[in-house]
Every structure is written in C-alpha cells, then in structure tokens.
Design a protein around this motif. Structure first.
Motif, short mmCIF file in Angstrom:
data_model
loop_
_atom_site.label_atom_id
_atom_site.label_comp_id
_atom_site.label_asym_id
_atom_site.label_seq_id
_atom_site.Cartn_x
_atom_site.Cartn_y
_atom_site.Cartn_z
N PHE A 224 0.88 -1.28 -0.08
CA PHE A 224 -0.26 -0.19 0.40
C PHE A 224 1.26 1.53 0.24
CE2 PHE A 224 -2.37 -3.19 2.59
CZ PHE A 224 -3.40 -3.26 1.69
N SER B 105 -8.48 8.10 -7.23
CA SER B 105 -9.58 5.99 -6.82
C SER B 105 -7.82 5.65 -6.19
CB SER B 105 -9.60 5.90 -8.08
OG SER B 105 -8.62 5.22 -8.71
N GLY C 69 -6.58 2.76 -7.50
CA GLY C 69 -6.14 2.61 -8.98
C GLY C 69 -4.91 3.46 -9.20
N LEU D 143 -6.14 -4.06 -6.67
CA LEU D 143 -6.11 -3.36 -7.95
C LEU D 143 -7.36 -4.45 -9.26
CD1 LEU D 143 -2.33 -2.09 -9.01
CD2 LEU D 143 -4.18 -0.59 -7.64
N ASP D 144 -7.72 -2.80 -9.85
CA ASP D 144 -8.54 -3.45 -10.15
C ASP D 144 -7.84 -4.01 -11.96
OD1 ASP D 144 -8.43 -0.96 -11.81
OD2 ASP D 144 -10.11 -0.74 -11.67
N ARG D 145 -8.23 -4.68 -13.01
CA ARG D 145 -7.53 -5.23 -13.56
C ARG D 145 -7.24 -4.02 -14.44
NH1 ARG D 145 -10.87 -6.83 -17.57
NH2 ARG D 145 -10.29 -5.31 -18.69
N PRO E 271 -17.53 15.02 -0.36
CA PRO E 271 -17.09 16.74 0.30
C PRO E 271 -15.72 16.77 -0.27
CG PRO E 271 -16.61 14.77 2.09
CD PRO E 271 -16.87 14.36 1.26
N SER F 1 -15.03 -1.42 -10.74
CA SER F 1 -13.22 -1.24 -10.35
C SER F 1 -12.73 -0.19 -9.50
CB SER F 1 -13.12 -0.66 -11.50
OG SER F 1 -13.98 0.22 -11.98
N ASN F 2 -11.05 0.15 -9.65
CA ASN F 2 -11.42 1.11 -8.65
C ASN F 2 -11.85 2.68 -8.66
OD1 ASN F 2 -7.66 -0.31 -8.69
ND2 ASN F 2 -9.27 -0.45 -7.54
N GLY F 3 -12.53 3.40 -7.71
CA GLY F 3 -12.71 4.01 -7.66
C GLY F 3 -14.10 4.36 -8.46
N GLN G 100 -9.41 -2.44 4.65
CA GLN G 100 -8.38 -3.11 3.10
C GLN G 100 -7.17 -3.80 3.81
OE1 GLN G 100 -7.33 -0.83 -0.16
NE2 GLN G 100 -7.62 -2.36 -1.29
N GLU H 177 -12.06 -5.87 0.64
CA GLU H 177 -10.58 -6.97 0.37
C GLU H 177 -10.03 -7.61 0.91
OE1 GLU H 177 -8.72 -5.50 -3.05
OE2 GLU H 177 -10.14 -3.92 -3.48
N GLN I 52 -11.42 -7.94 -5.49
CA GLN I 52 -11.08 -7.55 -6.17
C GLN I 52 -11.00 -9.60 -7.97
OE1 GLN I 52 -10.79 -5.25 -8.20
NE2 GLN I 52 -10.71 -4.09 -7.30
N PHE I 53 -10.88 -9.82 -6.61
CA PHE I 53 -10.75 -12.40 -7.40
C PHE I 53 -12.28 -12.33 -7.48
CE2 PHE I 53 -6.76 -11.00 -4.04
CZ PHE I 53 -6.15 -11.14 -5.51
N LYS J 183 -15.47 -6.92 -19.04
CA LYS J 183 -14.70 -6.58 -19.82
C LYS J 183 -14.61 -5.17 -19.76
CE LYS J 183 -12.12 -9.76 -19.89
NZ LYS J 183 -11.12 -10.90 -20.39
N GLY K 153 -14.00 -2.89 -16.71
CA GLY K 153 -12.59 -3.44 -16.22
C GLY K 153 -12.50 -3.75 -14.83
N LEU K 154 -14.13 -5.14 -15.35
CA LEU K 154 -13.92 -6.20 -14.63
C LEU K 154 -13.03 -7.96 -15.54
CD1 LEU K 154 -17.04 -5.30 -12.48
CD2 LEU K 154 -14.50 -5.27 -11.59
N ASP K 155 -13.23 -8.72 -14.62
CA ASP K 155 -12.54 -10.14 -15.51
C ASP K 155 -13.70 -11.00 -14.54
OD1 ASP K 155 -10.52 -9.68 -16.96
OD2 ASP K 155 -8.98 -9.73 -14.98
#
Lengths: 284, 257
Positions: free
Chosen positions: A91, A146, A148, A175-177, B12, B38-40, B86, B164, B196-197, B232, B235-237
């Motif tokens: 991290f 974000s 990532g 992290l995402d893909r 904020p 996805s992140n964000g 996390q 996570e 994320q998995f 996809k 952004g995901l598997d």
C-alpha cells in the motif's frame, strides 16, 4: 546491477520480546534483466528480506553485496544504493503527501538535485509509464484519486528516480484489472530495458505470468530457487509453503486428467487458449 | 437486515459529482453477498455508508430497523456491523496483539473471565495465539490482516462488511476465509465481501457489481459471469476457469472436457 546475499541471517531483537529469527542463512544472486518473485506463507520473512535490499534493515550476520561491494561496510554506499534501488512497500499510496500529483512524483528527483526542466521531464516520463495523462493529472490532489490511480502515482514517484532495480511488495493488491495490467506492464518494460525487478506476491497467477525465477521462503529460509515449471510441478513444495497452482495451470491439469494431451506448463490465458486450440483441433 | 434505499453520496471537497447514485439493495442475515467494481467505482464508499462512517446525501441505510441518519443509534449500529478494512494498518490501534483483540470488548462491560475467554478463542481461531505479546507492527501483512479480522470477529457482529480481507493472505489462508464466510453465514450472520477476485465472488450467493456509482448487477455470481463482455467493458474479469470454459464452448468442444 548485481545483488548478492551471502548467508544473510536476521534476528528481531528487543529487550521485551523473545528474539525472533526472521531470516536464516539466505544466499542468492540476482542479475540484471531478471524478474524474480518471492513467495511463501504469511510471516515467512518476505518483507523482512525486501527491507534488506536497500539497507532499511542490516543483517545480524552475513553479507549483502551490490555490484560486489559490501553494502554495510560503507555507509555512503547505502545512500547511493537507495537512489538506485526503488522500493514500494505494501500500500505505498498511504505515503502520498504532497498537494498535487506533480509535486508528489517530483519529490524524489528534486531531492536528487535535478534542475527544474529535468524534474519536469522525469515526472512526465514516470507518469507516462504508469499511464496517467500528465496534463490531466499534474495539478490534481493525490487524495481525490481512486485507489488504483493513487497506487500508480506512488509507483511513478519511484520510477521518476530512474532506479536500476525495482522492488515491489504485493504490487497489485487491491487493484482492478486496468491498474494491475498497468503495473504488470511497468514491470515488463523495466526488465526489457535490462533492469531488475524483485517482487513479493501471494497471487500465483501474477507470479506465473511475470516471473523468470521464483524464490520460496519458509520460516526464514529459502527452500526453492528455480523456474516456474519446476515450482508448479512440485506439489510437495506447493503444499508445504501454503501455495496453490496458478488457475491457468489447474485448468490445464484438469483437462490432462480427462485424457487430453495438453501441456500443463502454460501460464497465461492467451497461451492456454492457444494450447487448447492446438490439441482440440488436431485430433478431430 | 441491512436495507439500502436510493442511497446517494457526494464526496465533500470534490468538484466531481456523485460517488454513489441511487443504490438500493438488501443484505439479509445468513446471506453472503460479494461486491465487485473497478477502482473508483464507489465500493469502499458504499462500505463506509453501511455502518454510518459516511452518511448518505439522500436515501437511507437501515440496519435492523436503525437508520444511520439517527445519531443516537450509531453506536449500536457499529456493534451490529463489523468492518474489516482493506489495509489492516487503518484499523490497528493498540500495542500488542492481545490488546488489539481485547480493545473493542473492553467497552462492553464483560467480566474479566469472559473477556479472557473470548480473546483466547479469537486468537486461536485466527492462528495468532503464539503472538499475544507481539506488537502488531512486528507481524507480517497477512498476520495483521488476520488480526484485524479477529478483532472484529470477537465482537460477534450481526453483519460483516469486509473490504478485500484476503488481499495479503497466502493462498492457503485465503481458503480459510472462504470457510469463515460459510461458518458465519450458517450462524445467521450477514456477509458483504468486497473483492477484486472474481473467484472469491463465487463463494457468495449474490454478486453486486458497482460501476460509476450505480448498481449494474445484483444476481447469483454464475449468472453475472455469463456477461463477460459487459464486465470487461467495466474493467472487470470473470474467473479464469469461467473464461477458459466459455472459450472451449465457443470452439464447440464442450463435450470433450
């Protein structure tokens, strides 16, 4: 850059706690152009080992040689080495602290005494490596990105120092893909320029995709030092070191068990697809 | 039950707009639900709304009939909803492993014997008994992650919100978390597992997919993973085995494997 550990042992010592032997007689050599993964159970000494690579910890006994020079007999060498070996711990984004992305990534190059133009150039190329658009990100606060993006900014801060060796502790956790792919690309680009990457991960799919060579640590000792096929066909070590097969490998193994003559030393999804194509189509 | 109704959240000090845009779903006792994005996409923000760490701009989060908007109930809500962050370093506050696990219990007014017993159980449950007197910073990342989980488990929450929680665990210990989820849901606790998995989403009965602050899927994971192209795009598997199986099917050799 050549990194050599010679019978390195390390003990955590304190007056209040029992002494803990975290590393025992560790020996290995890592040369330029290698991607080396360090794996093993939680608490086996992986992070402790990484902390020796840039002199954050010094061995209780044994030697660490960087390009044949002993890291701990010359205090000045440690300062030099820290510029040349970039380390991102778990991290790393929690260490972001500047008001803008630019300032954060520029922190290292500025400390190296680079002039303004050179600093900007270093920041630009580092952000490009982690695929963040310079104009879009330079003025943003790292705290409003974000997870990532923050990880990538933290990595850019290390890359901006232009190190010879990149050391990463669990680089893709959380992290995402897209961000994982980006980190993987950074690692591969880095190696392609003849530099060295050493990383720790519990993610066997990542290890299988990237590593030229794998070290297994168990209870502070190296119990395996070899290639992917040698590790992933060695069930005894996998079980003992709390590891698993990469998923691509376990899939190929399940096909092999069903009698299909597929290779099981396949580590990426595209390679697995190609191998299935080859076998399934050939014996029509 | 945790009931989320039309939840909206705005960061904020940010010029960007909504982080969460009108989410509704329920997490029942005894149910395991995975959350991917996805992140964000807003996963962590959503998690923080579930025990009132963040309050909605509009809409509501109601935990066992208590709204997070009601300040008097927040203390009780946080006892019901256990959060595992996390990065374990974000929640570890004390100086030894044993004290860390006892920390939350100290405010419950338990007698000493019961407290000792519960701490012992938690340390044993998460393989930390031999580290009692060790300062948490001396533990490995995976051990600190187990410590964070032990400190939440010892409080016996009705719901777990885990961001996570396996990220720093070795593959064997990760399997133990799968078992942990099974045991806790059987004991009628609710589980929200952020991951994320995609393989971990398969441990759960439902999978929520968050994209750009909106809920895109709320279905059994196997169903969601049939939408590989849509995922996809976000952004995901899908799980690696699912992808390889789909490939074989497309080749027309499904009967061969």
């Amino acid at each position: 850059m050549k990194i050599e550990f010679k019978e390195v042992s390390f003990e955590y010592r304190s007056s209040l706690l029992p002494t803990h032997q975290a590393l025992e007689q560790i020996s290995f050599q890592i040369g330029p152009g290698e991607i080396v993964a360090i794996v093993g159970p939680s608490g086996s000494g992986k992070t402790t080992l990484l902390q020796h690579l840039n002199g954050l910890l010094s061995p209780t006994s044994g030697q660490i040689l960087i390009d044949d020079q002993d890291l701990h007999t010359q205090p000045k060498l440690i300062q030099q080495i820290r510029r040349r070996i970039g380390v991102a711990f778990q991290f790393p984004e929690i260490q972001l602290f500047e008001e803008t992305v630019f300032e954060d990534v520029a922190f290292g190059p500025k400390n190296l005494g680079e002039d303004e133009a050179k600093v900007e150039q270093s920041v630009r190329s580092a952000l490009k490596l982690v695929r963040l658009n310079y104009n879009q990100y330079e003025d943003r606060s790292p705290f409003h990105l974000s997870g990532g993006e923050q990880r990538r900014v933290a990595l850019a801060g290390i890359l901006a120092m232009n190190p010879d060796v990149l050391v990463l502790d669990e680089p893709t956790v959380g992290l995402d893909r897209a961000s994982s792919d980006c980190v993987m690309q950074v690692i591969q680009t880095f190696r392609a320029s003849g530099k060295t990457v050493i990383f720790v991960s519990h993610n066997m799919d990542l290890v299988a995709t990237l590593a030229d060579r794998i070290l297994v640590l168990e209870n502070g000792k190296i119990t395996f030092d070899g290639s992917r096929p040698d590790l992933f066909s060695n069930n005894k070590i996998l079980v003992r070191a709390a590891l698993t097969h990469p998923q691509v490998v376990s899939w190929m193994q399940s096909l092999a068990e069903k009698g299909l003559p597929v290779r099981t030393d396949v580590y990426s999804i595209p390679d697995a697809k190609a191998e299935m194509d080859r076998v399934l189509r050939s014996d029509l | 039950m945790i009931e989320i109704l039309d939840l909206e959240y705005i960061y904020p000090e940010s010029d960007s707009d909504f982080a969460l845009r009108g989410l509704s779903f329920q997490l029942h006792s005894g149910e395991s639900v995975a959350l991917m994005g996805s992140n964000g996409s807003g996963k962590t923000t959503l998690a923080r709304c579930l025990n009132g760490l963040l309050l909605p701009a509009s809409g509501s989060v109601v935990v066992d009939k208590m709204s997070t908007a009601d300040e008097d109930q927040l203390h009780e809500i946080r006892r019901h909803v256990g959060m595992v962050f996390q990065n374990p370093d974000m929640q570890i506050v004390t100086t030894t492993v044993e004290r860390e696990v006892a920390f939350g219990l100290e405010n419950l007014g338990l007698d000493h014997a019961e407290m000792v017993q519960r701490v012992d159980e938690a340390l044993a449950r998460f393989h930390l008994s031999s580290y009692r007197q060790i300062p948490p910073h001396r533990l490995s990342g995976g051990e600190r992650q187990r410590l964070a989980l032990a400190s939440v488990w010892v409080m016996q929450p009705s719901y777990y919100v885990m961001d996570e929680p396996t990220s720093l665990l070795d593959p064997k210990t990760r399997e133990e978390i799968r078992n942990f989820i099974r045991v806790e849901t059987k004991a009628n606790r609710g589980m929200l597992l952020i991951t994320q998995f995609p393989e971990e989403a398969l441990w759960c009965e439902r999978l929520l997919v968050l994209h750009d602050g909106k809920l895109v899927f709320d279905n059994p994971p196997e169903t969601v993973f049939q939408n590989q192209d849509v995922l996809k795009e976000m952004g995901l598997d899908v799980p690696i085995h699912t992808e390889l199986q789909a490939y074989v099917r497309r080749l027309g050799f499904e009967d061969r494997i």
